[in-house]
Design an enzyme around this catalytic site. Structure first.
Site, PDB file in Angstrom:
ATOM      1  N   ASP A 242     -49.477 -12.318 -45.905  1.00 23.85           N
ATOM      2  CA  ASP A 242     -50.632 -11.523 -46.290  1.00 23.85           C
ATOM      3  C   ASP A 242     -51.611 -11.530 -45.117  1.00 23.85           C
ATOM      4  O   ASP A 242     -51.419 -12.217 -44.124  1.00 23.85           O
ATOM      5  CB  ASP A 242     -51.265 -12.111 -47.555  1.00 23.85           C
ATOM      6  N   TRP A 243     -52.679 -10.755 -45.248  1.00 19.48           N
ATOM      7  CA  TRP A 243     -53.556 -10.480 -44.112  1.00 19.48           C
ATOM      8  C   TRP A 243     -54.444 -11.665 -43.734  1.00 19.48           C
ATOM      9  O   TRP A 243     -55.093 -12.278 -44.580  1.00 19.48           O
ATOM     10  CB  TRP A 243     -54.438  -9.275 -44.447  1.00 19.48           C
TER      11      TRP A 243
END
Length: 692
Positions: free
Chosen positions: A246-247
């Protein structure tokens, strides 16, 4: 995929092509493939507007003509440009319509391709453990089987148009505010029986990528957890696609690559030069980098060699008429009629004036403003939809800011609709300010602003001003219908006796107001079913602390928890009324080879054509180990004319009835008498039993 040669036609040729490409690449080139690039600069240039362009999220080599992975988010539509905004994922979960979800996935695949993307993050299948979870609207519900079926439909639909789909967030991500720090503890049974099966279901269906979660599981961050990423995902499940983070805060240590993380997104904050150095100094084996690049390239080349279903993917396909019609179909099918004393459907010849109350009635409210945000070309609000149907003069509007005006509107009308619920301020992705995600500097995490929005809900009840509005409407003695706009369960105890009908309408997308007007006046018959349990008391749900540092997830939540404890819900999982009645009969079950075959007859005993979602549950003997009283193992939609009988059939693999044995770290099928349930909700079923 490449600008030099056509993609390989056979599996052997594909592997040979990958090996040849890797042989031509330097260590730094390979490591460059293992992260996204350019995200921070892009967000700055785009004034921090998420989805203003495709994001490079791994892969690619310009020298060798290799195309990068170009990412778009999109649980409720492609988060790019001005795309079709479908009802939120939870709303689509309420349709229990896997074929519809497949078609929506195909539409998202088309719109992704038309906007320069080949990689989609639309498939969110985290299990709803507690309705306070802020991002509940992004997933399908509380049941693992239901999640797997619906997620697989969405992902395979997207991949129809050769867009790689990823399933997220792996794993045990169902809290929002504490998502960057919380350690989720789960024993082997809870992990494998409750929180992971839907991921495996989607991967078995061919979904090609996995996004890791921010949280920790049993003490380790998911993005660097060898147990999750290698022992389970690779060794046990035999997954051969690629895994990405994920970011921004998706991985913290270089050893994440050795643990099984192939790509760090959106920038090389941890991998990049650090990973090159770790390989050169012998801290990370060179094969780790080759393995990651091989997974990325193999997946991309596999998609590149497939023929596109459409000759071209032009901009005219974005939010085209066919996709807007699909959004309307989903909005019609998702609404759940929770209660109705006969007030609905309203009749045009008797309701000459309708009071539509509530600020949310006039608000374009399609869901949260996080990474799943879609900016459609238009949104039909409830107020606009009803005025379009009935005419401007026939619809009176007031809201909770002026209860006297609301009372006057209700008194002057023949019936009252109160639109209640939430917005992105009350629930959704937890955002401190706008989606900065490091765009204003180069941090180790999101930049901060003093004004947070979204996050986990503080309350499961409606805001007090909305409750006061419902009660003010009830003073008119006119029929009161309450519509609830929310991402998951809302408690109704303090006001339900003031309403004659209650409709769960969710965040219903760009055509939500059109569908709501049709449902209220009987042009469409409600057919949605609850993909979660609505309790009578918040204490009936599992413990939830939105600021927790650590929390334990066990086998019990939702309908399995309430049934185990003998607590009656207000509305059961799978509940949903219609404008007709359905009668169930002739339940038959038998073991046939490696499956249980079930059939049940369903008759429409009313006077309107309608859909019924037929559900099949199975209860294990539960002698060897404690099991839920029943678990969903099948569902289907039947469209039945008045007095028509249809047969719902289910084939349930015996493998889906197994339990996880912690002693052997394997699966066991218990022999004995199994209960079979079929009906219109988890609490309204015919039953029989079979020996397995």
């Amino acid at each position: 995929m490449t600008g030099h040669t056509p993609p390989p036609a056979t599996t052997t040729a594909l592997h040979e092509k990958v090996d040849a490409l890797l042989a031509q690449m330097s260590l730094s080139e390979k490591v460059e493939m293992m992260s996204g690039h350019g995200f921070f600069a892009a967000m700055q240039e785009d004034d921090r507007v998420w989805g203003a362009r495709p994001y490079r999220t791994g892969g690619g080599n310009e020298r060798l003509g290799l195309t990068p992975l170009w990412f778009t988010d999109g649980p409720r539509g492609v988060a790019r440009g001005s795309s079709t905004c479908f009802p939120c994922t939870m709303a689509r979960g309420a349709t229990f319509d896997a074929d519809l979800e497949l078609r929506i996935g195909q539409a998202m695949g088309i719109e992704a391709r038309a906007q320069g993307c080949n990689f989609s993050g639309a498939v969110c299948i985290n299990l709803l453990r507690h309705p306070a979870w802020g991002r509940a609207q992004e997933t399908y519900g509380e049941d693992s089987w239901h999640l797997g079926v619906m997620g697989a439909a969405m992902g395979t639909g997207i991949q129809t148009h050769n867009v790689i789909a990823t399933i997220k967030h792996f794993a045990l991500n169902s809290m929002e505010n504490a998502r960057f720090k919380v350690n989720v503890k789960a024993d082997e049974r809870a992990l494998h029986e409750v929180y992971l099966p839907h991921f495996k279901h989607c991967l078995d269906a061919g979904i090609a990528s996995v996004m890791t979660a921010y949280n920790k599981v049993n003490g380790e961050y998911c993005g660097q957890d060898r147990v999750l990423l290698t022992e389970i995902l690779r060794d046990e499940w035999k997954f051969d696609g690629f895994v990405h983070s994920d970011w921004v805060r998706g991985v913290y240590k270089v050893y994440g690559a050795s643990a099984g993380l192939d790509i760090e997104n959106p920038e090389p904050l941890v991998f990049g030069d650090n990973l090159v150095k770790a390989v050169e100094e012998g801290m990370v084996e060179p094969y780790v980098v080759d393995r990651a690049c091989r997974r990325i390239l193999t997946t991309q080349l596999r998609f590149a060699r497939r023929q596109d279903p459409l000759p071209t993917y032009g901009p005219e396909l974005v939010a085209c008429e066919a996709h807007r019609t699909l959004a309307l179909e989903a909005a019609r099918k998702c609404a759940v009629l929770l209660e109705n004393d006969g007030t609905l459907p309203l009749r045009r010849d008797k309701v000459r004036k309708l009071a539509v109350l509530g600020a949310l009635a006039a608000l374009e409210n399609t869901g949260d403003n996080g990474s799943s945000r879609v900016r459609p070309p238009y949104v039909v609000t409830p107020l606009a939809g009803l005025r379009r149907m009935l005419g401007e003069e026939a619809v009176l509007h007031a809201d909770e800011s002026d209860l006297d005006a609301a009372r006057a509107a209700a008194a002057a009308a023949d019936a009252v609709l109160v639109v209640t619920g939430y917005t992105a301020k009350e629930e959704g992705e937890y955002i401190l300010g706008d989606i900065a995600l490091g765009a204003d500097k180069k941090p180790r995490g999101p930049s901060l602003s003093p004004t947070p929005i979204g996050g986990d809900r503080e309350s499961l009840s409606l805001p007090s001003a909305q409750v006061a509005l419902i009660k003010a409407a009830a003073e008119s003695a006119k029929p009161v219908v309450v519509a609830i706009v929310a991402g998951s369960a809302v408690l109704v105890e303090e006001w339900r006796e003031d309403a004659q009908a209650i409709l769960m309408s969710f965040y219903a997308g760009m055509e939500g107001g059109t569908a709501l007007s049709e449902l209220l006046f009987g042009d469409v018959v409600p057919s949605g079913k609850l993909p979660f349990t609505i309790a009578r008391d918040a204490a009936h749900y599992p413990h939830f602390d939105r600021d927790a540092d650590e929390i334990t997830y066990d086998l019990w939540h939702g309908y399995t928890k309430l049934e185990r404890e003998g607590i009656a819900p207000r509305y059961a999982f799978g509940h949903g009324l219609s404008y007709t009645l359905f009668a169930y009969s002739a339940l038959v079950a038998r073991v046939a080879g490696d499956a249980v075959e079930v059939s049940v007859a369903v008759r429409n005993i009313g006077d309107v054509t309608a859909d019924e979602v037929v559900q099949c549950y199975i209860g294990a003997p539960a002698v060897e180990a404690e099991r839920p009283i029943k678990q969903l193992r099948g569902f289907t939609r039947l469209t039945l004319a008045p007095q028509q009988t249809g047969i719902a059939r289910f084939r349930i693999p015996l493998d889906s009835l197994r339990w996880r044995d912690p002693a052997s770290h394997g699966w066991r099928l218990e022999r004995g008498a199994y209960r079979i349930y079929a009906g219109g909700s988890s609490q309204s079923c015919l039953t029989t039993s079979i020996e397995v």
